[in-house]
Design a protein around this motif. Structure first.
Motif, short mmCIF file in Angstrom:
data_model
loop_
_atom_site.label_atom_id
_atom_site.label_comp_id
_atom_site.label_asym_id
_atom_site.label_seq_id
_atom_site.Cartn_x
_atom_site.Cartn_y
_atom_site.Cartn_z
N GLY A 94 7.44 -5.44 17.40
CA GLY A 94 6.93 -6.23 18.53
C GLY A 94 5.43 -5.99 18.72
O GLY A 94 4.66 -6.93 18.92
N ILE A 95 5.04 -4.70 18.62
CA ILE A 95 3.61 -4.36 18.78
C ILE A 95 2.79 -5.02 17.67
O ILE A 95 1.72 -5.57 17.89
CB ILE A 95 3.41 -2.83 18.81
N GLN A 96 3.37 -4.99 16.46
CA GLN A 96 2.67 -5.60 15.33
C GLN A 96 2.46 -7.11 15.57
O GLN A 96 1.38 -7.64 15.33
CB GLN A 96 3.47 -5.37 14.05
N LEU A 97 3.52 -7.75 16.10
CA LEU A 97 3.42 -9.19 16.41
C LEU A 97 2.32 -9.45 17.44
O LEU A 97 1.54 -10.39 17.31
CB LEU A 97 4.75 -9.71 16.96
N LEU A 98 2.28 -8.57 18.44
CA LEU A 98 1.28 -8.71 19.50
C LEU A 98 -0.13 -8.57 18.92
O LEU A 98 -1.04 -9.35 19.24
CB LEU A 98 1.53 -7.64 20.57
N GLN A 136 25.57 4.70 17.03
CA GLN A 136 25.48 5.95 17.79
C GLN A 136 24.14 5.93 18.52
O GLN A 136 23.24 5.17 18.13
CB GLN A 136 25.51 7.14 16.83
N THR A 137 24.04 6.77 19.54
CA THR A 137 22.81 6.78 20.36
C THR A 137 21.56 6.92 19.50
O THR A 137 20.58 6.20 19.68
CB THR A 137 22.87 7.94 21.40
N LYS A 138 21.64 7.85 18.52
CA LYS A 138 20.48 8.10 17.65
C LYS A 138 20.03 6.82 16.95
O LYS A 138 18.85 6.50 16.86
CB LYS A 138 20.86 9.15 16.59
N ARG A 139 21.04 6.12 16.39
CA ARG A 139 20.75 4.90 15.64
C ARG A 139 20.21 3.80 16.56
O ARG A 139 19.29 3.08 16.19
CB ARG A 139 22.00 4.41 14.92
N ILE A 140 20.81 3.70 17.74
CA ILE A 140 20.35 2.68 18.70
C ILE A 140 18.88 2.93 19.06
O ILE A 140 18.06 2.02 19.06
CB ILE A 140 21.24 2.65 19.97
N VAL A 141 18.58 4.21 19.29
CA VAL A 141 17.19 4.58 19.64
C VAL A 141 16.27 4.24 18.46
O VAL A 141 15.18 3.69 18.63
CB VAL A 141 17.09 6.08 20.03
N GLY A 142 16.76 4.56 17.25
CA GLY A 142 15.97 4.28 16.04
C GLY A 142 15.68 2.79 15.89
O GLY A 142 14.52 2.39 15.68
N ILE A 143 16.74 1.97 16.04
CA ILE A 143 16.57 0.51 15.91
C ILE A 143 15.64 -0.02 17.01
O ILE A 143 14.75 -0.84 16.76
CB ILE A 143 17.94 -0.21 15.94
N ALA A 144 15.83 0.53 18.23
CA ALA A 144 14.97 0.10 19.35
C ALA A 144 13.51 0.46 19.04
O ALA A 144 12.59 -0.34 19.29
CB ALA A 144 15.41 0.76 20.64
N GLY A 145 13.31 1.63 18.45
CA GLY A 145 11.95 2.07 18.10
C GLY A 145 11.32 1.14 17.07
O GLY A 145 10.17 0.71 17.21
N ILE A 146 12.11 0.81 16.03
CA ILE A 146 11.59 -0.07 14.97
C ILE A 146 11.29 -1.45 15.55
O ILE A 146 10.25 -2.04 15.27
CB ILE A 146 12.61 -0.16 13.80
N THR A 147 12.21 -1.95 16.41
CA THR A 147 11.99 -3.27 17.02
C THR A 147 10.71 -3.25 17.87
O THR A 147 9.92 -4.19 17.82
CB THR A 147 13.21 -3.66 17.90
N THR A 148 10.51 -2.17 18.61
CA THR A 148 9.29 -2.07 19.43
C THR A 148 8.05 -2.07 18.54
O THR A 148 7.06 -2.76 18.83
CB THR A 148 9.31 -0.77 20.28
N MET A 149 8.13 -1.32 17.42
CA MET A 149 6.97 -1.28 16.50
C MET A 149 6.67 -2.67 15.95
O MET A 149 5.53 -3.10 15.87
CB MET A 149 7.29 -0.34 15.33
#
Lengths: 181, 160
Positions: free
Chosen positions: A155-159, A140-153
């Protein structure tokens, strides 16, 4: 101040003597300030990974997920534990050659290798976690946004990890270059 | 090397380690940590010391290597340690003067780049160009050029 005067001043022994018993304590790994901190942090992380490793199957419905997803998740955790241990061993030995230039050259080689291992290790762990917890979810949109948020976090940690390694390698590289030329 | 002679060796040469700590760390706490780190690294690498050079040369090499490579605490968290600027043994006026001049010298050397500080420390302890080249892993000619440059810089810092 002439060089001879500087030499005389340099040789003035104004140290507060440290006893042999104190020096003996300093040779022990357990009394080493930095290693003790790294050890404590690594131990906590390793305990956490091991608890997750042994409990995830029941706690997070591992049986309901395909073998490949389980395998990636477990591989991510196991290599994180192994990487932590290897990092600790590397931090114990700073001397890597018979002179400063050789030692720096070898140490930098080790650090460059470790930088990539650190980034790959964290990426595999993050991939395993995201795949494992998002598998089978109704998107669902909420979950997709949540997963995208976690992935971005992640990604930032990797950076940030990459930047901190680059900073250290660049600094030591500069010192090594300056020693040689 | 067995533990007992090793401990004696460190005890006899603790002045070297202390000087390196003073050159590379600013607070008492950091210096104490570095001292301990150097002793630990010396103990870890003592088996590689074959006695081909002087023990003090070996100690200098490991001490400088450790000071340059080991992790440091975040400098932004560093507290100002005023007591570090005060002499530790300065009861007599002569002692106070000597300590003040030693502090001035150390402060001047600390203004050099980290690798140059190492070369200056070795020069001040009367190591030959060959020994300095051996420790740093470069040629004697290179060391001679560096030393001449470092001397100029120190003179400027001390405004001779």
């Amino acid at each position: 101040m002439e060089l001879q005067e500087m030499k005389a001043l340099w040789k003035v022994d104004n140290t507060t003597p440290i006893s042999i018993t104190e020096i003996e304590k300093m040779t022990l790994e357990n009394s080493h300030p930095m290693l003790r901190k790294i050890k404590r942090q690594l131990l906590l992380e390793m305990i956490l990974w091991i608890i997750i490793l042994f409990g995830y199957h029941n706690a997070f419905d591992g049986a309901k997920r395909p073998g490949a997803i389980n395998l990636i998740f477990v591989a991510g955790l196991v290599q994180a534990v192994a990487y932590n241990f290897a990092g600790y061993c590397a931090a114990r030995n700073l001397i890597a050659g018979s002179d400063l230039s050789t030692s720096f050259h070898n140490y930098l080689k080790k650090l460059r290798r470790f930088r990539w291992t650190a980034i790959c290790s964290r990426a595999v762990l993050m991939l395993g976690v995201i795949l494992f917890f998002s598998y089978g979810l109704e998107m669902q949109t909420k979950r997709i946004v949540g997963i995208a948020g976690i992935t971005t976090m992640f990604g930032i940690q990797l950076l940030l990890i990459s930047m901190s390694w680059n900073k250290r390698i660049e600094k030591l590289g500069g010192i090594a270059e300056s020693l040689k030329n | 090397m067995e533990e007992k002679p090793f401990l004696q060796l460190i005890s006899d040469n603790q002045r070297i380690i202390d000087k390196i700590c003073r050159l590379y760390r600013d607070t008492k706490e950091d210096r104490r940590d570095l001292f301990q780190e150097i002793v630990f690294q010396l103990w870890q690498s003592i088996d590689s010391f074959r006695g081909q050079s002087k023990p003090s040369t070996f100690i200098y090499r490991v001490a400088i290597n450790t000071a340059l490579t080991s992790f440091r605490k975040d400098k932004t968290k560093k507290l100002i340690d005023y007591t570090d600027q005060l002499p530790e043994m300065a009861n007599e006026p002569e002692d106070r003067d000597l300590e003040a001049r030693t502090q001035a010298l150390i402060a001047a050397v600390k203004k050099l780049s980290e690798p140059d500080r190492a070369i200056m420390a070795l020069l001040l302890d009367d190591l030959s160009y060959r020994e300095i080249a051996e420790i740093t892993g470069t040629s004697e000619n290179n060391i001679a050029v560096k030393i001449s440059r470092i001397k100029d810089r120190i003179r400027k810092i001390l405004k001779i």
